[in-house]
Design a protein around this motif. Structure first.
Motif, PDB file in Angstrom:
ATOM      1  N   SER A  69      21.291 -68.276  35.367  1.00  0.00           N
ATOM      2  CA  SER A  69      20.107 -68.616  34.573  1.00  0.00           C
ATOM      3  C   SER A  69      19.147 -69.484  35.378  1.00  0.00           C
ATOM      4  CB  SER A  69      20.512 -69.369  33.297  1.00  0.00           C
ATOM      5  OG  SER A  69      20.979 -70.668  33.617  1.00  0.00           O
ATOM      6  N   ALA A  70      17.858 -69.259  35.143  1.00  0.00           N
ATOM      7  CA  ALA A  70      16.818 -70.080  35.762  1.00  0.00           C
ATOM      8  C   ALA A  70      15.517 -69.865  35.001  1.00  0.00           C
ATOM      9  CB  ALA A  70      16.632 -69.720  37.238  1.00  0.00           C
ATOM     10  N   ASP A  71      14.716 -70.915  34.945  1.00  0.00           N
ATOM     11  CA  ASP A  71      13.408 -70.826  34.308  1.00  0.00           C
ATOM     12  C   ASP A  71      12.399 -70.322  35.340  1.00  0.00           C
ATOM     13  OD1 ASP A  71      11.030 -71.101  32.965  1.00  0.00           O
ATOM     14  OD2 ASP A  71      11.492 -73.077  32.130  1.00  0.00           O
ATOM     15  N   PRO A  81      13.033 -74.727  38.972  1.00  0.00           N
ATOM     16  CA  PRO A  81      13.743 -73.638  38.302  1.00  0.00           C
ATOM     17  C   PRO A  81      14.704 -74.093  37.210  1.00  0.00           C
ATOM     18  CG  PRO A  81      14.660 -74.040  40.484  1.00  0.00           C
ATOM     19  CD  PRO A  81      13.406 -74.866  40.383  1.00  0.00           C
ATOM     20  N   ARG A  82      15.215 -75.333  37.339  1.00  0.00           N
ATOM     21  CA  ARG A  82      16.212 -75.860  36.385  1.00  0.00           C
ATOM     22  C   ARG A  82      17.328 -74.830  36.167  1.00  0.00           C
ATOM     23  NH1 ARG A  82      11.373 -77.501  34.072  1.00  0.00           N
ATOM     24  NH2 ARG A  82      11.374 -75.866  32.516  1.00  0.00           N
ATOM     25  N   GLY A  83      17.844 -74.320  37.290  1.00  0.00           N
ATOM     26  CA  GLY A  83      18.846 -73.266  37.234  1.00  0.00           C
ATOM     27  C   GLY A  83      20.250 -73.790  37.046  1.00  0.00           C
ATOM     28  N   ASP A  84      21.118 -72.930  36.547  1.00  0.00           N
ATOM     29  CA  ASP A  84      22.526 -73.276  36.353  1.00  0.00           C
ATOM     30  C   ASP A  84      23.316 -71.987  36.158  1.00  0.00           C
ATOM     31  OD1 ASP A  84      24.819 -74.755  36.106  1.00  0.00           O
ATOM     32  OD2 ASP A  84      24.219 -75.816  34.283  1.00  0.00           O
ATOM     33  N   ILE A  85      24.629 -72.108  36.231  1.00  0.00           N
ATOM     34  CA  ILE A  85      25.540 -71.046  35.840  1.00  0.00           C
ATOM     35  C   ILE A  85      26.155 -71.445  34.505  1.00  0.00           C
ATOM     36  CG2 ILE A  85      27.571 -69.695  36.461  1.00  0.00           C
ATOM     37  CD1 ILE A  85      25.245 -69.319  38.366  1.00  0.00           C
ATOM     38  N   PHE A  86      26.107 -70.532  33.544  1.00  0.00           N
ATOM     39  CA  PHE A  86      26.717 -70.773  32.238  1.00  0.00           C
ATOM     40  C   PHE A  86      27.989 -69.934  32.131  1.00  0.00           C
ATOM     41  CE2 PHE A  86      22.859 -72.828  31.382  1.00  0.00           C
ATOM     42  CZ  PHE A  86      22.891 -73.446  30.149  1.00  0.00           C
ATOM     43  N   ASN A 107      17.435 -78.173  42.311  1.00  0.00           N
ATOM     44  CA  ASN A 107      17.004 -77.296  43.386  1.00  0.00           C
ATOM     45  C   ASN A 107      17.732 -75.965  43.366  1.00  0.00           C
ATOM     46  OD1 ASN A 107      15.177 -79.154  44.485  1.00  0.00           O
ATOM     47  ND2 ASN A 107      16.787 -80.160  45.658  1.00  0.00           N
ATOM     48  N   PHE A 108      18.609 -75.775  42.405  1.00  0.00           N
ATOM     49  CA  PHE A 108      19.419 -74.564  42.312  1.00  0.00           C
ATOM     50  C   PHE A 108      18.646 -73.495  41.547  1.00  0.00           C
ATOM     51  CE2 PHE A 108      23.320 -72.439  40.328  1.00  0.00           C
ATOM     52  CZ  PHE A 108      23.629 -71.739  41.475  1.00  0.00           C
ATOM     53  N   PHE A 109      18.458 -72.341  42.193  1.00  0.00           N
ATOM     54  CA  PHE A 109      17.697 -71.246  41.599  1.00  0.00           C
ATOM     55  C   PHE A 109      18.538 -69.971  41.758  1.00  0.00           C
ATOM     56  CE2 PHE A 109      13.166 -69.180  41.535  1.00  0.00           C
ATOM     57  CZ  PHE A 109      13.591 -68.283  40.568  1.00  0.00           C
ATOM     58  N   PRO A 110      19.533 -69.764  40.882  1.00  0.00           N
ATOM     59  CA  PRO A 110      20.411 -68.596  41.015  1.00  0.00           C
ATOM     60  C   PRO A 110      19.736 -67.314  40.567  1.00  0.00           C
ATOM     61  CG  PRO A 110      20.981 -69.810  39.045  1.00  0.00           C
ATOM     62  CD  PRO A 110      19.905 -70.607  39.744  1.00  0.00           C
ATOM     63  N   ILE A 128      23.475 -65.593  44.598  1.00  0.00           N
ATOM     64  CA  ILE A 128      22.233 -65.707  45.366  1.00  0.00           C
ATOM     65  C   ILE A 128      21.458 -66.907  44.846  1.00  0.00           C
ATOM     66  CG2 ILE A 128      19.980 -64.643  45.770  1.00  0.00           C
ATOM     67  CD1 ILE A 128      21.451 -61.943  45.768  1.00  0.00           C
ATOM     68  N   ASP A 129      21.029 -67.766  45.771  1.00  0.00           N
ATOM     69  CA  ASP A 129      20.270 -68.967  45.416  1.00  0.00           C
ATOM     70  C   ASP A 129      18.953 -68.949  46.184  1.00  0.00           C
ATOM     71  OD1 ASP A 129      19.372 -71.487  44.707  1.00  0.00           O
ATOM     72  OD2 ASP A 129      20.734 -72.555  46.059  1.00  0.00           O
ATOM     73  N   HIS A 130      17.837 -69.108  45.449  1.00  0.00           N
ATOM     74  CA  HIS A 130      16.513 -69.089  46.072  1.00  0.00           C
ATOM     75  C   HIS A 130      15.975 -70.493  46.379  1.00  0.00           C
ATOM     76  CE1 HIS A 130      16.228 -64.822  45.443  1.00  0.00           C
ATOM     77  NE2 HIS A 130      16.300 -64.940  44.134  1.00  0.00           N
TER      78      HIS A 130
END
Length: 364
Positions: A69-71, A81-86, A107-110, A128-130
């Motif tokens: 997930s990422a915004d 991105p406020r990314g995370d794995i759920f 800084n995590f953008f999966p 994959i992380d951007h």
């Protein structure tokens, strides 16, 4: 003077013919010529969860899925991105989504992700992380604990990861990645996205080096493998198809065997326990482009379908593909991934929507 006018007339006629031919070729790729009849397998509810549940990696044995997930809209408008794995637990009557707090530093953008389980039962999650700006590409590998928690084990970087989209692991150290056109030069991006030119690649990491394993793809997107690992399937978003490759397990070489046509811009692919593949995507890609610019104001259609085991290997059967989920965007926009659990519940994720859609009554 007459000759000059005749020449100009001929040029105009040729230009009109070229434009007509281009429209005739490109219009079917937009999906506007195909009917869109909404259908769901049963009652649908939205599970509370993250923005942009873009991809799933499913652990069928433990009845859980890892959700990337990422915004994305926040990044596109200058934010983080406020990314995370759920963790999606579907082992009970009431599935739930729990954040694993992988991206504490913001800084995590999966993006795409995949689960690999070795012969001893050890599990690794490839992601994959951007990065925070969307261009610091890498592949992060996490070891998975019994409770589903993730511990970073390795990070891979390579210049071959030009614009990584999705990933499939074939061992605890080896994987394939699709490169889409987003981070290409402007002309290549436009040519790949709007002219359907086959400019994208699949790259292979053999444990030491990363190299191109297949090229000539029209907007490479989702990727998965067959249960025996001998075949790879790659979604071509602009091509409205799923490319089928035979894989050499010793060299990693991919040999294209054919294509399975689908009525959408293919996004992610999820391998089911019975060997079928559930594909999600965008039946109206131009509507998706418009929606992506203002996801809080616009809607885009969604679709999920199932590829029959008879389609593997190519050629695909001529019978229509089962369509468990079609929506005009009013219920759930821009589907990017879907899977059906052993209870027959369909789970659908999206590029920009909040949460995960769950529909009851899908065929198993």
């Amino acid at each position: 003077m007459r000759g000059q006018k005749r020449g100009l007339r001929m040029v105009a006629i040729l230009a009109m013919l070229a434009v007509t031919a281009a429209i005739a070729f490109l219009l079917p790729l937009t999906g506007w010529l195909e009917p869109l009849e909404p259908r769901t397998p049963g009652q649908c509810v939205r599970l509370a969860g993250p923005v942009g549940a873009e991809d799933f990696a499913v652990d069928w044995e433990r009845r859980r899925a890892y959700v990337s997930s990422a915004d994305r809209h926040a990044v596109e408008t200058g934010g983080r991105p406020r990314g995370d794995i759920f963790l999606l637990d579907f082992s009970t009557d009431t599935p739930s989504l729990t954040p694993l707090n992988v991206g504490r530093d913001e800084n995590f953008f999966p993006h795409g992700l995949d689960l690999f389980i070795d012969f001893t039962g050890n599990r690794r999650l490839f992601v994959i992380d951007h990065g925070a700006d969307g261009r610091d590409h890498s592949v992060k590998v996490f070891d998975i604990g019994e409770d589903g928690r993730l511990t970073l084990a390795r990070t891979f970087r390579s210049t071959a990861l030009t614009s990584p989209n999705d990933i499939v692991a074939v061992s605890s150290e080896q994987f394939y990645v699709t490169n889409d056109p987003f981070d290409d030069s402007a002309w290549r991006r436009l040519a790949a996205t709007y002219l359907a030119l086959p400019l994208n690649t699949v790259v292979y990491h053999d444990g030491r080096t990363t190299r191109v394993a297949a090229d000539g793809l029209r907007f490479a997107n989702g990727i998965t493998r067959s249960p025996d690992g001998q075949w790879l399937l790659v979604g071509e978003s602009v091509g409205r198809s799923v490319a089928v490759y035979r894989r050499n397990p010793f060299t990693g070489e991919l040999i294209r065997q054919g294509d399975i046509p689908v009525p959408m811009a293919t996004d992610n692919l999820v391998l089911q326990p019975d060997g079928t593949v559930v594909a999600a995507g965008h039946p109206r890609p131009l509507a998706f482009e418009s929606y992506a610019r203002a996801p809080d104001q616009r809607r885009a259609p969604s679709m999920a379908l199932r590829l029959d085991p008879a389609a593997l290997p190519y050629p695909a059967p001529e019978t229509p593909l089962p369509l468990p989920f079609v929506d005009d965007g009013s219920l759930f926009s821009a589907s990017s991934v879907a899977m059906v659990d052993p209870r027959g519940r369909l789970f659908v994720g999206s590029v920009y929507e909040r949460g995960v859609l769950m529909c009851l009554g899908a065929s198993r």
